[in-house]
Design a protein around this motif. Structure first.
Motif, PDB file in Angstrom:
ATOM      1  N   GLU A 130       0.822  -1.233  -0.644  1.00  0.00           N
ATOM      2  CA  GLU A 130      -0.161   0.358   0.298  1.00  0.00           C
ATOM      3  C   GLU A 130       0.926   1.396  -0.066  1.00  0.00           C
ATOM      4  OE1 GLU A 130      -1.650   0.835   4.320  1.00  0.00           O
ATOM      5  OE2 GLU A 130      -2.102  -1.446   3.182  1.00  0.00           O
ATOM      6  N   ASP A 131       1.996   1.231   1.181  1.00  0.00           N
ATOM      7  CA  ASP A 131       2.872   2.615   0.880  1.00  0.00           C
ATOM      8  C   ASP A 131       3.219   2.810  -1.250  1.00  0.00           C
ATOM      9  OD1 ASP A 131       2.876   3.185   2.648  1.00  0.00           O
ATOM     10  OD2 ASP A 131       4.201   1.995   3.709  1.00  0.00           O
ATOM     11  N   VAL A 132       3.426   1.732  -0.824  1.00  0.00           N
ATOM     12  CA  VAL A 132       4.099   1.123  -3.273  1.00  0.00           C
ATOM     13  C   VAL A 132       3.062   2.489  -3.889  1.00  0.00           C
ATOM     14  CG1 VAL A 132       4.723   0.725  -5.115  1.00  0.00           C
ATOM     15  CG2 VAL A 132       6.017  -0.326  -3.224  1.00  0.00           C
ATOM     16  N   GLU A 133       2.006   1.789  -2.998  1.00  0.00           N
ATOM     17  CA  GLU A 133       0.503   2.326  -4.344  1.00  0.00           C
ATOM     18  C   GLU A 133       0.394   4.046  -4.161  1.00  0.00           C
ATOM     19  OE1 GLU A 133      -4.425   2.202  -5.036  1.00  0.00           O
ATOM     20  OE2 GLU A 133      -3.042   0.663  -4.408  1.00  0.00           O
ATOM     21  N   LYS A 134       0.425   4.280  -2.661  1.00  0.00           N
ATOM     22  CA  LYS A 134       0.343   6.066  -2.627  1.00  0.00           C
ATOM     23  C   LYS A 134       1.761   6.690  -3.084  1.00  0.00           C
ATOM     24  CE  LYS A 134       0.792   9.210   1.224  1.00  0.00           C
ATOM     25  NZ  LYS A 134       1.549   8.610   3.166  1.00  0.00           N
ATOM     26  N   HIS A 135       2.828   6.179  -3.215  1.00  0.00           N
ATOM     27  CA  HIS A 135       4.304   6.109  -3.693  1.00  0.00           C
ATOM     28  C   HIS A 135       3.509   7.052  -5.532  1.00  0.00           C
ATOM     29  CE1 HIS A 135       6.531   6.660  -0.704  1.00  0.00           C
ATOM     30  NE2 HIS A 135       6.282   5.363  -0.244  1.00  0.00           N
ATOM     31  N   PHE A 136       3.478   6.030  -5.869  1.00  0.00           N
ATOM     32  CA  PHE A 136       3.134   6.119  -8.021  1.00  0.00           C
ATOM     33  C   PHE A 136       1.887   6.934  -7.550  1.00  0.00           C
ATOM     34  CE2 PHE A 136       5.014   1.438  -8.185  1.00  0.00           C
ATOM     35  CZ  PHE A 136       5.310   1.809  -8.684  1.00  0.00           C
ATOM     36  N   GLU A 137       0.283   7.164  -6.293  1.00  0.00           N
ATOM     37  CA  GLU A 137      -0.624   8.009  -6.752  1.00  0.00           C
ATOM     38  C   GLU A 137       0.358   9.755  -6.646  1.00  0.00           C
ATOM     39  OE1 GLU A 137      -3.016   7.174  -3.976  1.00  0.00           O
ATOM     40  OE2 GLU A 137      -3.764   5.921  -5.354  1.00  0.00           O
ATOM     41  N   GLN A 138       1.429   9.587  -5.406  1.00  0.00           N
ATOM     42  CA  GLN A 138       2.336  11.004  -5.556  1.00  0.00           C
ATOM     43  C   GLN A 138       2.897  11.192  -6.826  1.00  0.00           C
ATOM     44  OE1 GLN A 138       4.524  10.275  -2.023  1.00  0.00           O
ATOM     45  NE2 GLN A 138       3.489  11.491  -0.796  1.00  0.00           N
TER      46      GLN A 138
END
Length: 117
Positions: free
Chosen positions: A1-9
Motif C-alpha cells: 500500500e505504501d508503494v501505491e501511495k508513492h505512485f499516486e504522488q
C-alpha cells in the motif's frame, strides 16, 4: 500500500511538471514573438527565400519523399511561411498554426493556406 501511495504522488507530480512545461512554452512563445516578426521582415526581403529553404530541407528531412514534381513546381511560388502559436496568451500554447502564402501561378491564384493543429 505504501508503494501505491508513492505512485499516486508521482502521478500528481507529473501533472505539476506538465503545468510548468506549458507555462515555459507560453512564456518562450510570447518572448520570441517579436524576434519572429523581425525575422519575417528580413526573409520577405530575400527573393525566393522559402522555395530555397524547402529545397534545402528535402535531403536531411526526407521532405522530398512526399513532394511530387507538380508539388515542387507550386512550392517555387511560396512567398511566406509562418508558424505561430495562436493561443499562447490564453488557451493551450501547444496549438500551432501554419500559414503558407503563395503567389499567383499557373496552378492557382494567389492565396493564403492556413492549417491549425
Amino acid at each position: 500500500e505504501d508503494v501505491e501511495k508513492h505512485f499516486e504522488q508521482l502521478a500528481a507530480l507529473e501533472k505539476d511538471f506538465e503545468k510548468v512545461d506549458l507555462e515555459i512554452l507560453r512564456e518562450t512563445t510570447l518572448r520570441q514573438r517579436p524576434l519572429f516578426e523581425k525575422r519575417d521582415v528580413i526573409t520577405n526581403a530575400i527573393p525566393g527565400f522559402w522555395p530555397h529553404v524547402l529545397e534545402d530541407a528535402s535531403g536531411p528531412t526526407g521532405f522530398d519523399e512526399y513532394v511530387t514534381p507538380e508539388d515542387a513546381e507550386v512550392l517555387t511560388h511560396v512567398t511566406e511561411i509562418k508558424v505561430a502559436r495562436p493561443n499562447a496568451e490564453k488557451g493551450d500554447p501547444r496549438d500551432i498554426e501554419i500559414v503558407f502564402k503563395i503567389k499567383e501561378n499557373d496552378f492557382m491564384p494567389a492565396q493564403t493556406i492556413t492549417k491549425l493543429f
